[in-house]
Design a protein around this motif. Sequence first.
Motif, PDB file in Angstrom:
ATOM      1  N   SER A   1     125.052  49.120 -35.228  1.00 31.25           N
ATOM      2  CA  SER A   1     126.209  49.893 -35.661  1.00 31.25           C
ATOM      3  C   SER A   1     125.788  51.353 -35.858  1.00 31.25           C
ATOM      4  O   SER A   1     124.593  51.640 -36.023  1.00 31.25           O
ATOM      5  N   PRO A   2     126.730  52.298 -35.849  1.00 28.92           N
ATOM      6  CA  PRO A   2     126.372  53.690 -36.121  1.00 28.92           C
ATOM      7  C   PRO A   2     125.642  53.811 -37.459  1.00 28.92           C
ATOM      8  O   PRO A   2     126.060  53.233 -38.460  1.00 28.92           O
ATOM      9  N   GLY A   3     124.521  54.528 -37.451  1.00 25.21           N
ATOM     10  CA  GLY A   3     123.697  54.641 -38.645  1.00 25.21           C
ATOM     11  C   GLY A   3     122.720  53.501 -38.825  1.00 25.21           C
ATOM     12  O   GLY A   3     121.910  53.513 -39.766  1.00 25.21           O
ATOM     13  N   GLY A   4     122.767  52.519 -37.937  1.00 25.18           N
ATOM     14  CA  GLY A   4     121.894  51.357 -38.029  1.00 25.18           C
ATOM     15  C   GLY A   4     120.470  51.677 -37.614  1.00 25.18           C
ATOM     16  O   GLY A   4     120.183  52.704 -36.985  1.00 25.18           O
ATOM     17  N   THR A   5     119.557  50.762 -37.957  1.00 21.06           N
ATOM     18  CA  THR A   5     118.119  50.999 -37.784  1.00 21.06           C
ATOM     19  C   THR A   5     117.450  49.880 -36.995  1.00 21.06           C
ATOM     20  O   THR A   5     117.736  48.697 -37.208  1.00 21.06           O
TER      21      THR A   5
ATOM     22  N   ARG B   1     108.888  41.583 -34.663  1.00 25.78           N
ATOM     23  CA  ARG B   1     107.435  41.703 -34.815  1.00 25.78           C
ATOM     24  C   ARG B   1     106.782  41.202 -33.537  1.00 25.78           C
ATOM     25  O   ARG B   1     106.916  40.048 -33.161  1.00 25.78           O
ATOM     26  N   HIS B   2     106.116  42.114 -32.848  1.00 26.84           N
ATOM     27  CA  HIS B   2     105.376  41.831 -31.623  1.00 26.84           C
ATOM     28  C   HIS B   2     106.275  41.293 -30.512  1.00 26.84           C
ATOM     29  O   HIS B   2     105.990  40.252 -29.908  1.00 26.84           O
ATOM     30  N   PRO B   3     107.376  41.995 -30.210  1.00 30.11           N
ATOM     31  CA  PRO B   3     108.197  41.557 -29.074  1.00 30.11           C
ATOM     32  C   PRO B   3     107.429  41.692 -27.768  1.00 30.11           C
ATOM     33  O   PRO B   3     106.582  42.583 -27.621  1.00 30.11           O
ATOM     34  N   VAL B   4     107.726  40.802 -26.829  1.00 32.74           N
ATOM     35  CA  VAL B   4     107.117  40.918 -25.502  1.00 32.74           C
ATOM     36  C   VAL B   4     107.520  42.246 -24.876  1.00 32.74           C
ATOM     37  O   VAL B   4     106.709  42.950 -24.273  1.00 32.74           O
ATOM     38  N   LYS B   5     108.805  42.588 -25.028  1.00 36.29           N
ATOM     39  CA  LYS B   5     109.329  43.883 -24.589  1.00 36.29           C
ATOM     40  C   LYS B   5     110.503  44.248 -25.474  1.00 36.29           C
ATOM     41  O   LYS B   5     111.325  43.379 -25.787  1.00 36.29           O
ATOM     42  N   ALA B   6     110.568  45.502 -25.862  1.00 39.02           N
ATOM     43  CA  ALA B   6     111.718  45.985 -26.625  1.00 39.02           C
ATOM     44  C   ALA B   6     112.744  46.571 -25.655  1.00 39.02           C
ATOM     45  O   ALA B   6     112.450  47.552 -24.968  1.00 39.02           O
ATOM     46  N   HIS B   7     113.914  45.973 -25.597  1.00 42.90           N
ATOM     47  CA  HIS B   7     114.978  46.439 -24.707  1.00 42.90           C
ATOM     48  C   HIS B   7     115.857  47.409 -25.496  1.00 42.90           C
ATOM     49  O   HIS B   7     116.854  47.024 -26.108  1.00 42.90           O
ATOM     50  N   PHE B   8     115.479  48.685 -25.469  1.00 39.40           N
ATOM     51  CA  PHE B   8     116.079  49.646 -26.381  1.00 39.40           C
ATOM     52  C   PHE B   8     117.557  49.897 -26.110  1.00 39.40           C
ATOM     53  O   PHE B   8     118.328  50.119 -27.048  1.00 39.40           O
ATOM     54  N   ALA B   9     117.971  49.880 -24.850  1.00 40.12           N
ATOM     55  CA  ALA B   9     119.394  50.097 -24.563  1.00 40.12           C
ATOM     56  C   ALA B   9     120.237  48.988 -25.189  1.00 40.12           C
ATOM     57  O   ALA B   9     121.307  49.243 -25.756  1.00 40.12           O
ATOM     58  N   GLU B  10     119.741  47.762 -25.126  1.00 39.46           N
ATOM     59  CA  GLU B  10     120.475  46.633 -25.703  1.00 39.46           C
ATOM     60  C   GLU B  10     120.386  46.648 -27.231  1.00 39.46           C
ATOM     61  O   GLU B  10     121.355  46.299 -27.923  1.00 39.46           O
ATOM     62  N   ILE B  11     119.244  47.056 -27.751  1.00 38.86           N
ATOM     63  CA  ILE B  11     119.114  47.198 -29.205  1.00 38.86           C
ATOM     64  C   ILE B  11     120.117  48.226 -29.713  1.00 38.86           C
ATOM     65  O   ILE B  11     120.819  48.000 -30.715  1.00 38.86           O
ATOM     66  N   ALA B  12     120.214  49.355 -29.011  1.00 40.93           N
ATOM     67  CA  ALA B  12     121.165  50.391 -29.414  1.00 40.93           C
ATOM     68  C   ALA B  12     122.603  49.874 -29.337  1.00 40.93           C
ATOM     69  O   ALA B  12     123.441  50.219 -30.173  1.00 40.93           O
ATOM     70  N   ARG B  13     122.883  49.054 -28.347  1.00 41.42           N
ATOM     71  CA  ARG B  13     124.249  48.524 -28.195  1.00 41.42           C
ATOM     72  C   ARG B  13     124.663  47.679 -29.388  1.00 41.42           C
ATOM     73  O   ARG B  13     125.797  47.794 -29.875  1.00 41.42           O
ATOM     74  N   VAL B  14     123.784  46.800 -29.867  1.00 38.45           N
ATOM     75  CA  VAL B  14     124.179  45.885 -30.946  1.00 38.45           C
ATOM     76  C   VAL B  14     124.044  46.524 -32.331  1.00 38.45           C
ATOM     77  O   VAL B  14     124.492  45.949 -33.321  1.00 38.45           O
TER      78      VAL B  14
ATOM     79  N   LYS C   1     114.445  56.946 -27.401  1.00 41.19           N
ATOM     80  CA  LYS C   1     115.233  58.178 -27.384  1.00 41.19           C
ATOM     81  C   LYS C   1     116.205  58.189 -26.217  1.00 41.19           C
ATOM     82  O   LYS C   1     117.346  58.636 -26.352  1.00 41.19           O
ATOM     83  N   ALA C   2     115.756  57.717 -25.066  1.00 44.33           N
ATOM     84  CA  ALA C   2     116.632  57.670 -23.891  1.00 44.33           C
ATOM     85  C   ALA C   2     117.822  56.749 -24.118  1.00 44.33           C
ATOM     86  O   ALA C   2     118.883  56.930 -23.509  1.00 44.33           O
ATOM     87  N   ALA C   3     117.657  55.766 -25.002  1.00 44.30           N
ATOM     88  CA  ALA C   3     118.750  54.835 -25.314  1.00 44.30           C
ATOM     89  C   ALA C   3     119.666  55.375 -26.407  1.00 44.30           C
ATOM     90  O   ALA C   3     120.617  54.698 -26.813  1.00 44.30           O
ATOM     91  N   GLY C   4     119.378  56.580 -26.897  1.00 47.28           N
ATOM     92  CA  GLY C   4     120.238  57.189 -27.897  1.00 47.28           C
ATOM     93  C   GLY C   4     119.798  56.978 -29.322  1.00 47.28           C
ATOM     94  O   GLY C   4     120.562  57.228 -30.252  1.00 47.28           O
ATOM     95  N   LEU C   5     118.544  56.536 -29.520  1.00 47.46           N
ATOM     96  CA  LEU C   5     118.028  56.316 -30.866  1.00 47.46           C
ATOM     97  C   LEU C   5     117.129  57.481 -31.277  1.00 47.46           C
ATOM     98  O   LEU C   5     116.417  58.048 -30.449  1.00 47.46           O
ATOM     99  N   GLU C   6     117.139  57.811 -32.556  1.00 43.58           N
ATOM    100  CA  GLU C   6     116.259  58.834 -33.095  1.00 43.58           C
ATOM    101  C   GLU C   6     115.059  58.159 -33.740  1.00 43.58           C
ATOM    102  O   GLU C   6     115.208  57.380 -34.683  1.00 43.58           O
TER     103      GLU C   6
END
Length: 270
Positions: free
Chosen positions: A152-156, A137-150, A196-201
């Motif tokens: 799991s497949p199908g995760g949100t 909630r209200h992150p200073v910045k969302a690091h999407f590549a790192e979020i995608a890394r941690v 999306k660039a980090a592989g998230l839909e």
Amino acid sequence: MSTTPHTDRSFDELIREAEEADVSGWDFSWFEGRATELRPSWGYQRLLAGRLAEARAALDLQTGGGEVLAGALEIALAGRRPGRAAGPALSAATEAYPPNVAKATALLHPMGTTVVAAPDDPPFPFADGAFDLVTSRHPVKAHFAEIARVLSPGGTYFAQHVGPASVFELVEYFLGPQPAEVRRARHPDDEAAEAKAAGLEVVDLRLERLRMEFHDIGAVVHFLRKVVWMVPGFTVEAYLPQLRALDEQIRSQGSFVAHSSRFLIEARKS
């Protein structure tokens, strides 16, 4: 909230009280009767509770003092169905600011959530695919590549972000007109493109602008001390003439009106 102004007290009294107030964590109860902000229609904490109830392993990034996550866990517990867990079997949260780490630990540890003192910037101190739910909630910045890394497949990834030009009526009162690129920063379309660039839909994206009112100058000072990125380096001494002028404006008009900007984002890893 009540909207009874505190303008029967002097400028100096209001300033002194605001400077002495604790600004750690994300508890905004100090503003009761002094400032108001409409909340987004989607109800982030309630929606978060539903996601937590279904998660196996959850991570809350930049948790602040843990207040929002704790509230969501309490809602999940209250709505628990017989035979179902109230939340994830594994629950962790990160926070970088030491006073907030202490507050979050005291609040969340008894609820089964481990608080990790970690910088906001990558890398996150977790293994690949460790969580099926990542929230913030209200992150200073969302690091999407790192979020995608941690994730799991199908995760949100499910979060509420600060949107573009949030509370800029107040920002520009102190700093003057901001350039177009600064006003566009944090635009949901741009952050969705990063996801999306980090592989998230991206499966949900909603933006709202919400009315705020500051009913006394102490509320303004407390807000700028608490949300430090609004006016970087803010001190009463540095902005004393502007604060005195704004105090007179609030006393004559009843409040200072601004608008916060919030967006909900939900993105899934394939």
